[in-house]
Enzyme design. Sequence first.
Site, PDB file in Angstrom:
ATOM      1  N   HIS A  92       0.858  -1.189   0.000  1.00  0.00           N
ATOM      2  CA  HIS A  92       0.000   0.000   0.000  1.00  0.00           C
ATOM      3  C   HIS A  92       0.894   1.240   0.000  1.00  0.00           C
ATOM      4  O   HIS A  92       2.125   1.115   0.109  1.00  0.00           O
ATOM      5  CB  HIS A  92      -0.928  -0.011   1.224  1.00  0.00           C
ATOM      6  CG  HIS A  92      -0.174   0.026   2.516  1.00  0.00           C
ATOM      7  ND1 HIS A  92       0.188  -1.110   3.206  1.00  0.00           N
ATOM      8  CD2 HIS A  92       0.347   1.052   3.228  1.00  0.00           C
ATOM      9  CE1 HIS A  92       0.868  -0.777   4.286  1.00  0.00           C
ATOM     10  NE2 HIS A  92       0.992   0.532   4.320  1.00  0.00           N
ATOM     11  N   HIS A  94       1.437   5.650   1.055  1.00  0.00           N
ATOM     12  CA  HIS A  94       1.113   6.815   1.889  1.00  0.00           C
ATOM     13  C   HIS A  94       1.506   8.046   1.075  1.00  0.00           C
ATOM     14  O   HIS A  94       2.520   8.020   0.373  1.00  0.00           O
ATOM     15  CB  HIS A  94       1.917   6.784   3.191  1.00  0.00           C
ATOM     16  CG  HIS A  94       1.628   5.571   4.026  1.00  0.00           C
ATOM     17  ND1 HIS A  94       0.665   5.560   5.016  1.00  0.00           N
ATOM     18  CD2 HIS A  94       2.158   4.329   4.007  1.00  0.00           C
ATOM     19  CE1 HIS A  94       0.625   4.348   5.579  1.00  0.00           C
ATOM     20  NE2 HIS A  94       1.529   3.578   4.969  1.00  0.00           N
ATOM     21  N   GLU A 106       6.096   8.694   5.341  1.00  0.00           N
ATOM     22  CA  GLU A 106       5.996   8.510   6.787  1.00  0.00           C
ATOM     23  C   GLU A 106       7.390   8.657   7.392  1.00  0.00           C
ATOM     24  O   GLU A 106       7.611   9.447   8.302  1.00  0.00           O
ATOM     25  CB  GLU A 106       5.406   7.131   7.085  1.00  0.00           C
ATOM     26  CG  GLU A 106       4.009   6.979   6.504  1.00  0.00           C
ATOM     27  CD  GLU A 106       3.144   6.035   7.301  1.00  0.00           C
ATOM     28  OE1 GLU A 106       3.454   4.831   7.337  1.00  0.00           O
ATOM     29  OE2 GLU A 106       2.147   6.518   7.888  1.00  0.00           O
ATOM     30  N   HIS A 119       4.850   0.710   1.007  1.00  0.00           N
ATOM     31  CA  HIS A 119       5.107  -0.315   2.026  1.00  0.00           C
ATOM     32  C   HIS A 119       4.730  -1.692   1.505  1.00  0.00           C
ATOM     33  O   HIS A 119       3.625  -1.874   0.995  1.00  0.00           O
ATOM     34  CB  HIS A 119       4.283  -0.032   3.300  1.00  0.00           C
ATOM     35  CG  HIS A 119       4.789   1.153   4.049  1.00  0.00           C
ATOM     36  ND1 HIS A 119       4.019   1.872   4.930  1.00  0.00           N
ATOM     37  CD2 HIS A 119       6.032   1.729   4.051  1.00  0.00           C
ATOM     38  CE1 HIS A 119       4.765   2.844   5.442  1.00  0.00           C
ATOM     39  NE2 HIS A 119       5.979   2.787   4.931  1.00  0.00           N
ATOM     40  N   THR A 201       2.090   1.692  11.431  1.00  0.00           N
ATOM     41  CA  THR A 201       1.985   3.155  11.505  1.00  0.00           C
ATOM     42  C   THR A 201       0.537   3.632  11.608  1.00  0.00           C
ATOM     43  O   THR A 201       0.279   4.827  11.551  1.00  0.00           O
ATOM     44  CB  THR A 201       2.641   3.812  10.273  1.00  0.00           C
ATOM     45  OG1 THR A 201       1.894   3.449   9.102  1.00  0.00           O
ATOM     46  CG2 THR A 201       4.101   3.374  10.126  1.00  0.00           C
TER      47      THR A 201
HETATM   48  C1  SG4 Z   1      -2.555   0.905   6.019  1.00  0.00           C
HETATM   49  O1  SG4 Z   1      -3.686   1.437   6.674  1.00  0.00           O
HETATM   50  C2  SG4 Z   1      -2.941  -0.420   5.369  1.00  0.00           C
HETATM   51  O2  SG4 Z   1      -4.110  -0.260   4.644  1.00  0.00           O
HETATM   52  C3  SG4 Z   1      -3.158  -1.503   6.412  1.00  0.00           C
HETATM   53  O3  SG4 Z   1      -3.354  -2.729   5.724  1.00  0.00           O
HETATM   54  C4  SG4 Z   1      -1.909  -1.627   7.272  1.00  0.00           C
HETATM   55  O4  SG4 Z   1      -2.134  -2.585   8.294  1.00  0.00           O
HETATM   56  C5  SG4 Z   1      -1.616  -0.301   7.918  1.00  0.00           C
HETATM   57  O5  SG4 Z   1      -1.456   0.704   6.928  1.00  0.00           O
HETATM   58  C6  SG4 Z   1      -0.323  -0.332   8.720  1.00  0.00           C
HETATM   59  O6  SG4 Z   1       0.727  -0.830   7.919  1.00  0.00           O
HETATM   60  O7  SG4 Z   1       2.890  -0.829   6.913  1.00  0.00           O
HETATM   61  N1  SG4 Z   1       1.861   1.409   7.365  1.00  0.00           N
HETATM   62  S1  SG4 Z   1       2.084  -0.083   7.862  1.00  0.00           S
HETATM   63  O8  SG4 Z   1       2.648  -0.045   9.198  1.00  0.00           O
HETATM   64  O9  SG4 Z   1      -0.758  -4.122   7.375  1.00  0.00           O
HETATM   65  C7  SG4 Z   1      -1.525  -3.782   8.256  1.00  0.00           C
HETATM   66  C8  SG4 Z   1      -4.594  -3.281   5.696  1.00  0.00           C
HETATM   67  O10 SG4 Z   1      -5.503  -2.828   6.350  1.00  0.00           O
HETATM   68  C9  SG4 Z   1      -1.828  -4.645   9.417  1.00  0.00           C
HETATM   69  C10 SG4 Z   1      -4.740  -4.428   4.784  1.00  0.00           C
HETATM   70 ZN    ZN Z   2       2.112   1.785   5.474  1.00  0.00          ZN
END
Ligand code: SG4
Ligand code: ZN
Length: 264
Positions: A92, A94, A106, A119, A201
């Site tokens: 995903h 940011h 971030e 990420h 995060t």
């Molecule tokens: C984002 O909100 C993603 O959509 C989440 O993934 C993710 O949570 C969250 O960020 C935190 O991930 O790499 N930025 S991070 O620390 O991967 C997870 C989903 O909701 C648990 C699929």
């Molecule tokens: Zn992330």
Amino acid sequence: WTTTTGAAGSVGQSKWAEYFPDCGGKAQSPVDVATVQTQYDPSLGPLTPLGYSQHGNKPFSLYNNGHTVVVPLPGWMGLGGLPWQFTAVQMHLHWGNGAPEAGGSEHTINGQSSAAELHVVHYNSELYPNMSVAMTQQDGLAVLGVLIETGEEANQAFWNILNYLGRIRHAGQSVSIPAFDVQSLLPSDLGRYYRYNGSLTTPPCFQSVLWTLFTETVKISHTQLMKLETVLYASKEEADRVVMQDNYRTPQPLNDRTILSSFP
Ligand code: SG4
Ligand code: ZN
């Protein structure tokens, strides 16, 4: 009617710890990397994406979860070069708010933000049965962080995602997209990176992530960045178009942690 919201918006990140105690912990992410304070660790070898370029004949999917655009990854993709075997789960992004020079990453390096950040999330499949269990464990996850900057040329690999954002404008929408080479989104030098122990995060901010932040950035064009920063809505209803922007968390205190570098 168009409004915007972000990590700094109505449900402000300063309040996260009231509802998710881990968000107030001592090993949170992201962090600022003060390069003079990092410590070279010669045992940190290059990371090896496993099967990232192998996409079989099944399409990928892309979905808008109201916070970002997510691409779930097939279970054969993994990561080598870490103390355990890790399996890829999803990737995903940011980003910022479309203003010129506004940051959206971030992690920051010596106080400097980049335009956006990719990420790639993996879980420790050697010790844990799945992502949900792993994310609650101290050694459960490994996330690759790639800083994204703007350059002159379009990045062809990123069109594999950006081309389809218009089909998932609203939270909850998903679309099937042609499979592509995931490794093409990463920098070419996977041997130079920063490493530290941190967290998710976003809430619940579990302190379960072995973070890798590559020093080499990837470049996308300004047009591509604008697409990312303006096309998606954080809202479900067509009536309230809340533009998905500034979906990054600001750097958290390092406390007693040391950031390692894989290079002298
Ligand atoms: C984002 O909100 C993603 O959509 C989440 O993934 C993710 O949570 C969250 O960020 C935190 O991930 O790499 N930025 S991070 O620390 O991967 C997870 C989903 O909701 C648990 C699929
Ligand atoms: Zn992330």
